[in-house]
Design an enzyme around this catalytic site. Structure first.
Site, PDB file in Angstrom:
ATOM      1  N   HIS A  56     -98.704  47.764 -63.566  1.00  0.00           N
ATOM      2  CA  HIS A  56     -98.649  47.176 -62.214  1.00  0.00           C
ATOM      3  C   HIS A  56     -99.984  46.581 -61.776  1.00  0.00           C
ATOM      4  O   HIS A  56    -100.043  45.869 -60.772  1.00  0.00           O
ATOM      5  CB  HIS A  56     -98.255  48.234 -61.168  1.00  0.00           C
TER       6      HIS A  56
HETATM    7 ZN   LIG Z   1     -92.461  52.978 -63.940  1.00  0.00          ZN
END
Ligand SMILES: [Zn+2]
Length: 307
Positions: free
Chosen positions: A124
């Protein structure tokens, strides 16, 4: 035989009462020590700022170094926490991911398999933004290092974590050399990952609706990833998250233990032509789901390395 890069040091990255907990790496390390001690176990090295800044701007890297608290917790965002010993884990997770590339190059790009058992996850993390439990994008830094070494021309990253790897996709969406394929719950955190996000033709997203079962997952993964990618890669990464397991508390995809064997196998059989593999741990927040999912993933990696 495969190579497993792991460290007890990851137990010092204290996140308190958080799904991305010390308990996760205890489960992973115990599995490795009990069932995989006949493989090549390696300690990761510590990344320096120069290595990290292959992907992240140096100002951002300095900001992370300067944000480590001397006591208590510091929050980069509501999900992403540092405590006094966290920096070591951040640096080992990057260092270990890059060590795998260095060792593959030293061995003339032979068909070696590396699994990096580390935390926190990194997919992320954007170029200059800590996100989703992580502060540096371990896989992106490793893949960028590999391309810049001049020893690899086309790299594929396959991400089967239940969350879309927004950071990895954004970092490479204009790349001609690095391809990114992801299956993930959608719509869901972090919001990205629709099928129309295709980059330069190097991004392959396979969205899964909440409640998706094993059969639907396999069919979609084959149609939207395996059957669509027709390149030859000389290095393949897995962003290996186990939070699409049916027991996982953070998401609503219902994969069985054996699906993690299946997904690894189908990628290796169809897209890996005797090339080296680097698999890097991402998520997985139910301890049984993590244990059995990882065990199945490792089995498929070992079979590939023995072929
Ligand atoms: Zn995840």
């Amino acid at each position: 035989m495969i190579n497993i890069i792991f460290s007890e040091e990851y137990k010092n990255h204290d996140t308190g009462n958080h799904p991305e907990s010390i308990k996760r790496i205890e489960v992973v390390n115990n599995l490795i020590k009990e069932d995989y001690s006949n493989h090549n176990l390696i300690e990761p090295s510590t990344a320096d700022k120069k290595l990290i800044s292959l992907v992240h701007d140096i100002e951002y890297v300095n900001y992370i170094f300067d944000s480590i608290p001397t006591s208590g917790f510091n929050y980069f965002d509501p999900d992403t926490i540092a405590s006094p010993n966290s920096l070591n884990s951040y640096l080992l997770a990057v260092g270990g991911s890059v060590d795998a590339v260095k060792k593959i190059i030293e061995d003339n790009n032979k068909k070696n398999v590396y699994f990096c058992a580390h935390r926190p996850p990194g997919h992320h993390v954007e170029k200059n933004k800590a996100m989703g439990f992580g502060v540096f994008n371990n896989v992106a830094i490793s893949a960028e290092y590999a391309i810049r070494s001049g020893k690899f021309e086309k790299i594929l990253i396959v991400d089967f974590d239940v969350h879309h790897g927004n950071g990895t996709q954004h970092i490479f969406e204009n790349s001609k050399n690095i391809f990114y394929a992801s299956s993930h719950q959608y719509p869901f955190y972090p919001g990205t990952g629709s099928e129309i996000e295709t980059g330069t033709g190097n991004i392959f997203n396979c969205p899964l609706t909440a409640g998706c079962d094993s059969k639907t997952f396999r069919s979609l993964f084959e149609n939207k990833i395996i059957n669509k990618i027709n390149n030859n890669f000389d290095l393949i990464y897995f962003s290996a998250g186990f939070d699409a397991h049916k027991l996982d508390p953070l998401a609503s995809i219902n994969l069985e233990n054996e699906d993690f064997y299946w997904v690894t196998k189908i990628v290796l059989e169809n897209l890996a032509n005797n090339v080296p593999i680097i698999s890097v741990l991402e998520g997985g927040y139910d301890m049984k789901g993590l244990l059995h999912g990882l065990n199945n993933h490792l089995k498929a990696l070992i079979e590939y390395s023995n072929e």
